[in-house]
Design a protein around this motif. Structure first.
Motif, short mmCIF file in Angstrom:
data_model
loop_
_atom_site.label_atom_id
_atom_site.label_comp_id
_atom_site.label_asym_id
_atom_site.label_seq_id
_atom_site.Cartn_x
_atom_site.Cartn_y
_atom_site.Cartn_z
N ASN A 1 4.12 1.69 -2.83
CA ASN A 1 4.21 3.07 -2.33
C ASN A 1 4.12 3.12 -0.81
O ASN A 1 4.85 3.87 -0.15
CB ASN A 1 3.13 3.94 -2.95
CG ASN A 1 3.43 4.30 -4.40
OD1 ASN A 1 4.59 4.52 -4.75
ND2 ASN A 1 2.41 4.35 -5.24
N ASP A 2 3.18 2.32 -0.27
CA ASP A 2 3.05 2.25 1.19
C ASP A 2 4.33 1.72 1.83
O ASP A 2 4.78 2.20 2.87
CB ASP A 2 1.87 1.36 1.60
CG ASP A 2 0.53 2.00 1.28
OD1 ASP A 2 0.51 3.24 1.07
OD2 ASP A 2 -0.48 1.27 1.24
N PHE A 3 4.92 0.71 1.19
CA PHE A 3 6.14 0.11 1.72
C PHE A 3 7.28 1.12 1.71
O PHE A 3 8.06 1.21 2.67
CB PHE A 3 6.52 -1.12 0.89
CG PHE A 3 7.75 -1.82 1.41
CD1 PHE A 3 7.68 -2.69 2.48
CD2 PHE A 3 8.99 -1.60 0.82
CE1 PHE A 3 8.81 -3.32 2.96
CE2 PHE A 3 10.13 -2.22 1.29
CZ PHE A 3 10.05 -3.09 2.37
N VAL A 4 7.37 1.88 0.63
CA VAL A 4 8.41 2.91 0.54
C VAL A 4 8.25 3.93 1.67
O VAL A 4 9.22 4.39 2.27
CB VAL A 4 8.38 3.61 -0.83
CG1 VAL A 4 9.29 4.84 -0.85
CG2 VAL A 4 8.80 2.64 -1.93
N LYS A 5 7.00 4.25 1.98
CA LYS A 5 6.73 5.23 3.04
C LYS A 5 6.99 4.67 4.43
O LYS A 5 7.56 5.33 5.29
CB LYS A 5 5.27 5.71 2.96
CG LYS A 5 4.99 6.64 1.79
CD LYS A 5 3.50 6.99 1.79
CE LYS A 5 3.13 7.82 0.55
NZ LYS A 5 1.67 8.06 0.48
#
Length: 759
Positions: A438-442
């Motif tokens: 999720n952090d990577f997507v953001k």
């Protein structure tokens, strides 16, 4: 013939009285409307805590209306003095109605049926006055060509609302009217040209906006005023597409901008962007840099006695502003472009989402028409979208791995407490990995892009000039001495954080290619005056960075005093900058000086013996014979000028310039005049205002200006050599006066003026 004897005098007087009365009534109405708006605005926008935007919107609308009313009031106040200047009687084919078309600087309409009492000079039908002859004629409008017959063409002299003269004509502009205009002093000429526009000038004013236009015009041909009238014409005819702020005039200096500042409002045009190239450069670079005086190089060359060193400087600067220089700069920027994307793929953990080759292809091919920074923004969107698309797949994969692990734990660990701990640990690990996804997507795309460093234009320029690549390529075009001068000057300037005028174009180009332009720059049409002093590189940069803009470029190769960087041949601009799409027009007639003055100037410029030299054709206006007075010192020069000034006190000569070759010469003369009590203003090039009627100005700063009388304090052979720069500087000085030219020589007269008689 006295005006009262004209057969239509009473009719014309009656019409003028009617128009003046109508304008007076209209003026009162506008004042009343303005008073109401002012009252509304004074109420403010209400309670700032009020969530409703209505009061604020109302205030904005009222403010805009108030500004528009202010402009209309200003126009009407000018119109009271001279509401119109011409009349054309025209019958359209197929109609029996003979229209009486009065032409002025603004349109005046009947309130009830919107019938025009006065037609704006910029309207298509007004072209009948400028180019039509009695008999069959036509004009072009949005509906096509309108054919008909001109029965009458008439010109008026109206001063302060009084009818002074009526002339019926059958040529574009009557000689008597033109002569009256030319005999006026410099103050009035810049504003009143609209009534005496000639056919060749009119065609420039009304030329197609979307085709680049290059105008070669001799000194005194009206280039500057034509440029301003062209802007007024374009604003009027393209008002549905553009606002005045979309038009930009680039002038040689702020002094020149001040000189023309009153003309656009006189034409009913406000809010046009007026700037110099350096000020525009600061705006694009979004930084005001320390710049050497724009005339620094010219002053250096004027005063330098070492011919070898002078040739080295000229060679270096001609190269720095050339097509070859921009080719090498493009080559360097290609290298930067090909090496900008790091050799890394876009991945999460070991899973590759975008390979380096895919990212590089987006950067080098898909978005190659965008600046580097904007390309990266587009690529960032691709990376974010790919990450989002992969998100569910990755999370599902992690859940499946987790389920398999849990199943193994359940089958292999019998101890309940240990098994529960392992299951919890597995779930936590899964949740941690999902969190990372999720952090990577953001932020994964942002983190990838932010590691790609785009330097400032100044950093790239420094790297470029000091690179081996630049040296290797430059030495294919210039000598080692010229290269060393170019680089050593740059390094020396760098110590003081200084740049030269010639550095601006490449800096702009780098900024445009790498970081792009601010959204604030919304120029659609650029008018460049004194364009002969622009380099090919400058014009190329402007054409590139403001892609959708159209251009009007006006200049005179005879006055190309910045020859070390300026245009040598207009064909170079047509070919290299505009790919042979530009229209090219010439103005050969000069309206400024008398035949006697122009004859001297033509003979001086002929010393260049270059094919591009265009000799001016003066209108039939005679003046005093030009003579040279030999004197022994500048003290004698000042004594002579002082004596002349006393004699001119009651004459029509209002503006006087003493034009020296150099600033140092001007300073010396100005000091002597001051001691004698004469209040001349010394022009140094740093002035923002131009207000004095009496000036002492160096030749290179007088370009584009005109004066009733001009004094050249020293045209000696020791000061003016037979070389390109000195010939052009002398030519500029000789072509500034309207009516009177006095030349002095301290000692032997220069070669170019030896044909002029001395006394």
């Amino acid at each position: 013939m006295p005006i009262e004897k004209h057969p239509d005098f009473q009719e014309e007087l009656k019409y003028l009285d009617f128009i003046l009365s109508f304008l007076k009534i209209h003026h009162k109405r506008l004042l009343a409307t303005k008073a109401i708006l002012t009252k509304e605005l004074s109420k403010g926008i209400g309670d700032p805590k009020d969530d409703s935007s209505d009061p604020y919107i109302s205030m904005l609308i009222n403010t805009q209306l108030s500004d528009t009313l202010e402009e209309k009031l200003e126009k009407i106040e000018h119109a009271h003095k001279k509401p119109y200047f011409a009349r054309v009687d025209f019958t359209e084919d197929g109609s029996k109605n003979r229209e009486k078309l009065y032409i002025g600087k603004m349109c005046v309409l009947d309130d009830k049926n919107f019938k025009p009492y006065i037609i704006d000079w910029r309207a298509p039908i007004a072209n009948l006055y400028y180019e039509g002859r009695l008999g069959k004629a036509h004009y072009v409008c949005p509906d096509g060509k309108i054919y008909g017959e001109i029965h009458l063409k008439r010109q008026y002299t109206i001063e302060e609302g009084k009818l002074r003269n009526i002339l019926d004509i059958d040529i574009t502009t009557n000689d008597e009217f033109l002569q009256a205009f030319l005999s006026a002093n410099a103050d009035n000429r810049l504003k009143d040209i609209v009534s005496t526009i000639q056919v060749e000038q009119n065609r420039i004013i009304r030329a197609d906006m979307w085709k680049p236009l290059i105008v070669q015009g001799v000194a005194g041909s009206g280039k500057t005023t034509i440029a301003l009238h062209r802007i007024a014409y374009l604003i009027y005819n393209y008002d549905k597409d553009f606002v005045p702020e979309n038009y930009m005039i680039i002038a040689p200096n702020k002094l020149f901008l001040n000189y023309i500042s009153e003309v656009l409002p006189e034409l009913g045009v406000n809010r046009v962007k007026q700037t110099t190239f350096e000020e525009f450069a600061f705006e694009v670079l979004e930084r005001k840099i320390k710049l050497k005086d724009v005339n620094n190089t010219l002053s250096l060359l004027v005063n330098l006695k070492d011919e070898k060193q002078k040739n080295i400087i000229v060679e270096a600067l001609k190269f720095k502003t050339s097509k070859e220089f921009w080719d090498i700069l493009d080559k360097y920027l290609k290298q930067v472009e090909y090496n900008l994307i790091p050799d890394e793929s876009f991945k999460i953990g070991k899973i590759e989402l975008f390979s380096h080759n895919e990212i590089n292809e987006l950067f080098l091919k898909n978005y190659s028409d965008l600046p580097f920074a904007k390309r990266l923004n587009e690529i960032k969107k691709h990376l974010q979208n790919r990450a989002k698309l992969k998100k569910d797949e990755l999370i599902e994969k992690l859940n499946k791995i987790c389920d398999v692990e849990i199943s193994k734990i359940k089958n292999s660990i019998l101890d309940l407490k240990e098994r529960q701990a392992k299951i919890t640990e597995t779930y936590n690990k899964r949740d941690e990995l999902i969190g990372k996804v999720n952090d990577f997507v953001k932020s994964g795309a942002s983190n990838y892009i932010k590691h790609i460093k785009i330097k400032t234009a100044f950093e790239y320029y420094d790297e470029f000039l000091l690179s081996d690549m630049f040296k290797e390529n430059a030495l294919n075009y210039i000598s080692n001495d010229a290269y060393e001068y170019l680089i050593s000057t740059y390094i020396e300037n760098k110590k003081s954080d200084l740049f030269e005028y010639e550095d601006l174009a490449p800096l702009l180009y780098i900024k445009y290619k790498t970081l792009g332009l601010s959204e604030k720059i919304k120029v659609k049409h650029i008018v460049i005056d004194e364009a002969q002093d622009f380099s090919v590189l400058q014009l190329h940069v402007l054409k590139n960075i403001i892609k959708d803009s159209s251009f009007t470029i006006l200049g005179d190769l005879n006055q190309g005093i910045h020859y070390y960087r300026g245009v040598r041949n207009w064909n170079d601009i047509k070919e290299l900058v505009f790919n042979n799409t530009a229209n090219y027009l010439t103005l050969e007639q000069t309206y400024r000086t008398s035949i006697e003055i122009m004859d001297v100037a033509n003979k001086v410029i002929s010393y260049l013996k270059e094919s591009e030299i265009q000799l001016a054709k003066p209108v039939i206006r005679h003046g005093d014979k030009v003579q040279i007075k030999k004197v022994n010192s500048y003290k004698d020069v000042v004594e002579n000028i002082a004596s002349d000034l006393e004699a001119l006190k009651n004459s029509n000569i209002k503006s006087i310039a003493i034009i020296g070759k150099t600033l140092e010469e001007c300073k010396e003369i100005h000091k002597m005049l001051k001691i004698k009590g004469y209040k001349f203003s010394l022009i140094t090039g740093n002035e923002k205002d131009y207000s004095s009627k009496l000036v002492v100005v160096p030749s290179y700063l007088s370009k584009g200006l005109e004066f009733d009388a001009v004094y050249i304090p020293n045209a000696s052979s020791s000061l003016y050599q037979n070389n390109e720069l000195d010939i052009k500087l002398l030519y500029v000085a000789l072509t500034r006066p309207l009516h009177k030219l006095c030349i002095y020589s301290i000692g032997e007269v220069c070669d170019m003026l030896k044909f002029v008689s001395c006394n």
